[in-house]
Enzyme design. Structure first.
Site, PDB file in Angstrom:
ATOM      1  N   ALA A  62       0.854  -1.190   0.000  1.00 25.38           N
ATOM      2  CA  ALA A  62       0.000   0.000   0.000  1.00 25.38           C
ATOM      3  C   ALA A  62       0.885   1.234   0.000  1.00 25.38           C
ATOM      4  CB  ALA A  62      -0.908  -0.019   1.228  1.00 25.38           C
ATOM      5  N   GLY A 101      -0.836  -4.881   0.527  1.00 23.24           N
ATOM      6  CA  GLY A 101      -1.998  -4.604  -0.299  1.00 23.24           C
ATOM      7  C   GLY A 101      -1.901  -5.233  -1.670  1.00 23.24           C
ATOM      8  N   GLU A 104      -3.052  -8.773  -1.167  1.00 21.98           N
ATOM      9  CA  GLU A 104      -4.501  -8.719  -0.942  1.00 21.98           C
ATOM     10  C   GLU A 104      -5.231  -8.530  -2.274  1.00 21.98           C
ATOM     11  OE1 GLU A 104      -5.673  -7.107   3.306  1.00 21.98           O
ATOM     12  OE2 GLU A 104      -4.397  -5.660   2.299  1.00 21.98           O
ATOM     13  N   GLU A 124       2.549  -6.551   6.827  1.00 18.08           N
ATOM     14  CA  GLU A 124       1.976  -5.463   7.626  1.00 18.08           C
ATOM     15  C   GLU A 124       2.392  -5.521   9.094  1.00 18.08           C
ATOM     16  OE1 GLU A 124      -0.818  -5.664   4.095  1.00 18.08           O
ATOM     17  OE2 GLU A 124       0.358  -7.070   5.296  1.00 18.08           O
TER      18      GLU A 124
END
Length: 692
Positions: A62, A101, A104, A124
């Protein structure tokens, strides 16, 4: 710049993210993906979709700059839901890294094709948070509970082959992963296969005790950290919850953790490292290429440094004047690589190539033709001067010389050289081929070319290279010396090794002061003390507990006894003999022992370091507080979830630190406890080392 593009390849629509350098899922990327997937759904000519990335990697995370700020629509979980809900099969084409991310996003696709060199993970937890866009509930369904816990809570990525075996990846690509993904999508259509939504898969069966076992495991391996435990909590909740409720629950825990002190500290550590490894005023273009390196001195440090070069594919000339020491070094290197093959870390071809790139010799003349030479001989000014002079005699004028010294003055070492501008310090940490930190030292006459070359080489060796100035102990060891002083003083005054070590471990250090001394060897600490005895204060010189322990033949783990005793497996035990020795030492020297609280131990250890760090900044030995934090996080075990000593100081506040320094000055004297002018200014103005 358009960060998401879409084009048709036959009946396959290829959506490409192009957001350099790592294709982070910024707001622009998320919005572009939403638009592209909606267009694909509405386009009758599109029968399947491939999601790919430009550049060197798939989405590698991210946009960390958005953390801690108000969320911008569309949220990643909304984008992933739209992809997963597509009626047309969506295939992720993964190359480079699919992290955070990025993974994901790939989990929301219906199928995944990965390059054989790809890495996939949810890191994370290393930033003090958990995946916030459904990563854990989807991962549970694809790889099972145990594997999902290991990946999410540890934060460690897996390779493509392991991901394929676990069920995370459907197919491995030999060459062009995008072409392979398009072919895979065409195969799906030919077989009449439809979208396979991860959210609709059942969670594979698992052992009832898997969550308790995971909590215990991560409590031991990630002591004091909240995020790994939160990953386990979320996974346990998700195995019995509705999928949409699980995603919402993950998001809520993410919001809770992202605002936590640990997450703020870990974000700081992440950015500080990127600042610290780019010294101001140095241009990477000035760096000289290192095609062949030399290492002089084949002791423990020289052997490890040689392996650093070999591991990076750089041929090494290893010079040692003692034939037996040289032979032992070569055998250590060969044994290390044999063990690496046995453990699957490298293959046989790599082992052979590294061993063939090592040229051991007794002759300095063999160094001719080396681009850079690291001197790694005994930590003695006269010895190092002699060796550096001998090295310079055989080198080409442009060759760079680096001294691996942990304390000595680089300017004094350069003084007798004909080309002092070619000398820099490169302070490796033991074991050199494993430890990440490298303190590069700029001498007063070191050229920009030499300094830039040292920094570039550090990066090539896989090190976290930080540029520091000349000082007794540079940055890390100079601050450590202040902590060490207080630890020994507290032994005199009433503490015992096991109490001091426990307090430091509970704060988050991997081991305490005296455990560390035992591990490194008390003879090493003793020789260092003897070499600096003439520079110590009267009280420091008189504090001879270490001298007594070494005189008793207790040299630490290698002899089975030091501050602690050790069994055959090096498990330590408190030894009453050491308690008696410390008590008798105080009695002999007329010191009245007292009870010392855990709070006092922690304050004296930390505040002595912080105060010295402030002086280091005042003197310009470190250019920025990020440099100090990065050094301590990567070389001295400062708990990453506390951000580093200077970041941690800001959390305490300069006023409080100055108040406690004055308190300890009333006990021990201003010679040891005087607030630095920088801390005093911060206390007066309400400032800190970092902008608030």
């Amino acid at each position: 710049m358009q960060v998401v593009s879409s084009s048709l390849s036959g009946n396959i629509r290829v959506i490409v993210i192009d957001n350099p350098p790592v294709n982070a899922t910024s707001q622009a990327v998320r919005a572009g993906l939403m638009q592209a997937i909606e267009q694909a759904g509405a386009d009758a000519s599109t029968q399947a979709v491939v999601l790919a990335c430009a550049g060197a990697s798939f989405v590698a995370g991210a946009d960390i700059k958005e953390f801690g700020k108000p969320p911008l629509d569309p949220h990643l979980s909304v984008v992933i839901h739209a992809i997963e809900s597509s009626a047309k099969p969506v295939v992720a084409a993964i190359h480079g890294s699919a992290l955070g991310g990025g993974l994901e996003l790939a989990l929301g696709c219906h199928y995944r094709v990965a390059d054989r060199r790809a890495r996939l993970g949810l890191p994370e937890s290393t930033l003090g948070i958990i995946p916030g866009a459904g990563g854990i509930p989807r991962l549970l369904r694809l790889v099972g509970v145990e594997k999902a816990l290991d990946m999410a809570a540890s934060g460690k990525p897996v390779g493509a082959a392991e991901a394929r075996e676990a069920g995370l990846v459907d197919e491995l690509a030999q060459d062009d992963v995008r072409a392979a993904a398009i072919a895979f999508a065409q195969g799906l259509l030919a077989q009449g296969r439809s979208a396979r939504r991860t959210r609709e898969l059942p969670v594979p069966a698992f052992e009832p005790g898997v969550f308790d076992a995971a909590r215990a495991r991560f409590q031991a391996s990630h002591r004091g950290q909240l995020a790994p435990q939160a990953c386990v909590d979320v996974a346990q909740h998700d195995v019995s919850a509705d999928f949409d409720e699980s995603v919402a629950h993950c998001r809520e825990r993410f919001r809770e953790l992202v605002a936590s002190p640990q997450a703020r500290a870990l974000r700081h550590a992440f950015f500080a490292e990127r600042v610290a490894t780019k010294p101001a005023g140095l241009s990477a273009e000035e760096a000289a290429p290192v095609r062949k390196a030399g290492v002089v001195g084949a002791g423990t440090m020289g052997t490890g440094i040689a392996m650093c070069f070999l591991n990076a594919g750089i041929p090494v000339i290893l010079v040692e004047q003692n034939e037996k020491v040289l032979a032992a070094s070569v055998e250590t290197i060969r044994k290390t690589y044999r063990n690496d093959v046995a453990k699957g870390r490298i293959d046989e071809d790599t082992r052979q190539a590294r061993c063939n790139a090592l040229a051991p010799t007794l002759e300095y003349g063999a160094l001719r033709g080396c681009d850079l030479i690291v001197e790694a001989v005994f930590e003695d000014m006269d010895v190092k001067r002699q060796v550096l002079t001998a090295i310079e005699e055989v080198l080409e004028p442009e060759a760079i010389i680096a001294s691996n010294t942990s304390f000595l003055d680089i300017d004094a070492l350069a003084a007798q050289l004909r080309r002092p501008e070619n000398l820099v310090g490169m302070h490796f940490f033991s074991p050199a081929h494993i430890m990440k930190l490298l303190e590069n030292v700029r001498g007063a006459r070191s050229s920009p070319r030499a300094l830039a070359s040292a920094q570039a080489l550090g990066k090539r060796l896989g090190k976290v290279a930080v540029m520091v100035g000349v000082s007794d102990g540079f940055v890390g060891n100079r601050m450590l010396a202040r902590r060490t002083r207080e630890c020994y003083f507290m032994l005199e005054e009433g503490a015992l090794p096991e109490q001091v070590d426990r307090v430091l471990r509970e704060f988050g250090f991997p081991m305490g002061q005296f455990q560390l001394n035992d591990l490194a060897g008390l003879d090493v600490a003793w020789r260092n003390r003897q070499s600096r005895l003439h520079r110590l204060s009267e009280r420091e010189a008189a504090c001879d507990i270490l001298d007594e322990i070494v005189a008793a033949g207790r040299l630490g783990q290698k002899t089975g006894a030091g501050f602690y005793t050790y069994d055959d497996r090096r498990n330590r035990s408190v030894d009453p003999a050491i308690t008696d020795l410390i008590v008798r030492n105080a009695e002999r020297r007329g010191i009245r022992r007292r009870a010392i609280s855990d709070d006092e131990i922690l304050e004296r250890c930390l505040y002595a370091m912080i105060n010295e760090g402030a002086r280091i900044l005042e003197e310009g030995v470190a250019s920025r507080p990020e440099d100090i934090d990065t050094i301590w996080l990567n070389g001295y075990g400062f708990p990453r979830f506390r951000g580093g000593p200077m970041f941690h100081a800001d959390q305490i506040g300069a006023a409080r630190i100055c108040e406690r320094i004055r308190h300890y000055a009333s006990q021990a004297g201003e010679a040891y406890w005087t607030p630095s002018p920088l801390l005093l200014a911060q206390a007066r103005d309400g400032g800190g080392f970092y902008a608030r």
